[in-house]
Scaffold this active site. Structure first.
Site, mmCIF file in Angstrom:
data_model
loop_
_atom_site.group_PDB
_atom_site.id
_atom_site.type_symbol
_atom_site.label_atom_id
_atom_site.label_comp_id
_atom_site.label_asym_id
_atom_site.label_seq_id
_atom_site.Cartn_x
_atom_site.Cartn_y
_atom_site.Cartn_z
ATOM 1 N N ASP A 216 42.072 38.444 34.515
ATOM 2 C CA ASP A 216 42.353 39.003 35.838
ATOM 3 C C ASP A 216 42.930 37.994 36.820
ATOM 4 O O ASP A 216 43.839 38.319 37.597
ATOM 5 C CB ASP A 216 41.113 39.678 36.422
ATOM 6 C CG ASP A 216 39.867 38.802 36.428
ATOM 7 O OD1 ASP A 216 39.936 37.634 36.000
ATOM 8 O OD2 ASP A 216 38.811 39.300 36.864
ATOM 9 N N GLN B 24 37.340 38.473 32.886
ATOM 10 C CA GLN B 24 37.318 37.467 31.826
ATOM 11 C C GLN B 24 35.922 37.284 31.237
ATOM 12 O O GLN B 24 34.925 37.773 31.777
ATOM 13 C CB GLN B 24 37.808 36.123 32.374
ATOM 14 C CG GLN B 24 39.288 36.118 32.725
ATOM 15 C CD GLN B 24 39.775 34.734 33.095
ATOM 16 O OE1 GLN B 24 39.926 34.420 34.263
ATOM 17 N NE2 GLN B 24 40.020 33.912 32.100
#
Length: 461
Positions: free
Chosen positions: A221, A72
């Site tokens: 994720d 991210q």
């Protein structure tokens, strides 16, 4: 007829691809490739690794749907023609810490940011990196026509799209930018403008089960990992990878005025309150390197020392820290005496210091009303026997370690199966094989760690 789906995990350190049966979740084949080290990376390296991992997994020609999950926050800047303007700044690049602090003050403090987007800017968030770009690389900022995240860019490349106006993202990853609100479901262009002085093209935000061609929405994720382990209410997922995270699914948005808990969205239409630390599995790697042993021996040494390491405490802020927000801090060792100056004591202190840092994250979730019935422990660090056995004592609750799998890629594959199947909810795949660990709590370990944590120093001091 068997329908196959694929999930991608483009993490900080590598790219993994899994191909699974859409109905059962059975693994059919998989592939992987390494990423370069560093906190800024040319996105072309991710693309090269993805192609290698796809080839290693036997290709995607027979796959009905593909979803990409990735690390991210990373800032990928594109010009008007879709070319990358500069290497992407990753989540663990702390040069934007000053920019984050400035943005917090300019909007009126942490509470204003938490109310606006569910999170308070720190160096990791994309909004802080945009301010850094505008301040330190104004020419690159002017060239930037579009800003996206790693998973957005990889999905865009996979789809064959050319124009930046065709970029897409999902709720979970958008919620980690610092300029998309999980509570309203929309961008805050005013915050983008506050950060860089104007508003470039931003990716369209797809719903969790949307399918564009054969490409799913993808996810950040952690949201993908929650899908991969099929997290239930009362489960707190703790992932020990490059970063450490603790997160749980929630039906309502979270706005933590302290900034400790990030009020992210999940990949199923709900929310994912999350706490992230910068230092996780590499604490174990660094300690093993200091002692000249491998990770298995580090674990054996740690388990041979007493709980609390006779007062030796390692505060594991080796790369600065995000939670608590101390980007310029360093690691510190407290309680070093002749009797604690042994490999076993240092190994124990390293494992307990890592776990105490994550226990603080679990406490922060609980303080906002997140139920903690058990912890699901995943990530590379969960392979350590010492981590698994000591975690329930430090966390003070049962710990379940699912069988080793690529849970982020698995979650992306499960999302792809959901999108391809057109159902109202993700498919329920077979229950995960797992091992449970329980132990008597060791609260004095947490108490000593808390005292040492406040004594950490900065790189300048």
């Amino acid at each position: 007829m068997t329908i196959l789906v694929a999930g991608v995990d483009s993490s900080t350190q590598s790219c993994k691809v899994v191909v699974r049966d859409a109905d059962s979740g059975a693994l059919v084949r998989e592939g992987r490739a390494a990423h370069p080290a560093g906190t800024e990376v040319d996105p072309e390296a991710w693309w090269s690794a993805l192609r290698t991992a796809i080839a290693d997994a036997g290709g995607l020609a027979d796959v009905a749907a593909v979803s990409v999950a990735a690390q991210q926050h990373g800032m990928v800047c594109l010009d008007a023609g879709g070319s990358v303007v500069r290497p992407a700044l990753l989540w663990n690049d702390t040069r934007s810490a000053g920019a984050a602090a400035d943005l917090v003050g300019e909007l009126g403090g942490p509470a204003k940011w938490a109310e606006a987007v569910g999170s308070v800017p720190v160096a990791a968030l994309t909004v802080a990196k945009l301010r850094w770009l505008a301040r330190h690389e104004p020419d690159n900022a002017r060239r930037t026509a579009a800003v996206c995240l790693p998973h957005d860019w990889l999905t865009w490349r996979l789809s064959g799209a050319t124009g930046p106006d065709q970029l897409t993202t999902d709720r979970s990853d958008a919620s980690g930018t610092g300029y998309w609100s999980p509570s309203t479901g929309g961008y805050r262009p005013d915050l983008v403008e506050l950060a860089m002085g104007r508003v470039p093209v931003l990716p369209s935000v797809l719903g969790p089960a949307d399918l564009t061609g054969r490409f799913g929405a993808g996810a950040g994720d952690n949201a993908a990992a929650a899908l991969g382990v099929q997290a239930r209410p009362g489960d707190v997922v703790v992932s020990i990878g490059t970063s450490g995270t603790a997160f749980a699914r929630s039906a309502r948005p979270v706005a933590d005025r302290t900034g400790t808990v990030n009020g992210f969205a999940d990949a199923e239409g709900g929310h994912l309150p999350l706490v992230c630390t910068l230092n996780a599995s590499r604490v174990l790697d660094a300690t093993a390197a200091m002692l000249g042993v491998d990770l298995a021996e580090l674990s054996r040494l740690a388990l041979s020392a007493p709980a609390g390491a006779d007062g030796l405490v390692l505060v594991p802020y080796l790369e600065g820290e995000r939670t608590p927000n101390k980007p310029d801090s360093t690691g510190a060792l407290h309680g070093l005496r002749l009797d604690t100056a042994t490999p076993a004591h240092l190994a124990r202190a390293a494992v307990e210091g890592l776990l105490c840092s994550l226990a603080d994250a679990i406490d922060a979730l609980a303080a906002l009303g997140t139920p903690v019935r058990r912890v699901l422990l995943i990530g590379g660090g969960a392979r350590s026997a010492a981590v698994r056995e000591l975690a329930p004592a430090v966390f003070g609750c049962p710990v379940v370690v699912p069988a080793t799998s690529e849970y982020v890629a698995d979650g992306a594959a499960r999302q792809a199966a959901w999108a391809a199947g057109g159902s109202d909810a993700p498919p329920h795949w077979s229950e995960l094989a797992s091992t449970s660990f329980e132990a008597d709590p060791t609260p004095w370990v947490r108490e000593r760690y808390a005292a040492a944590r406040e004594l950490t120093v900065t790189r300048e001091g």
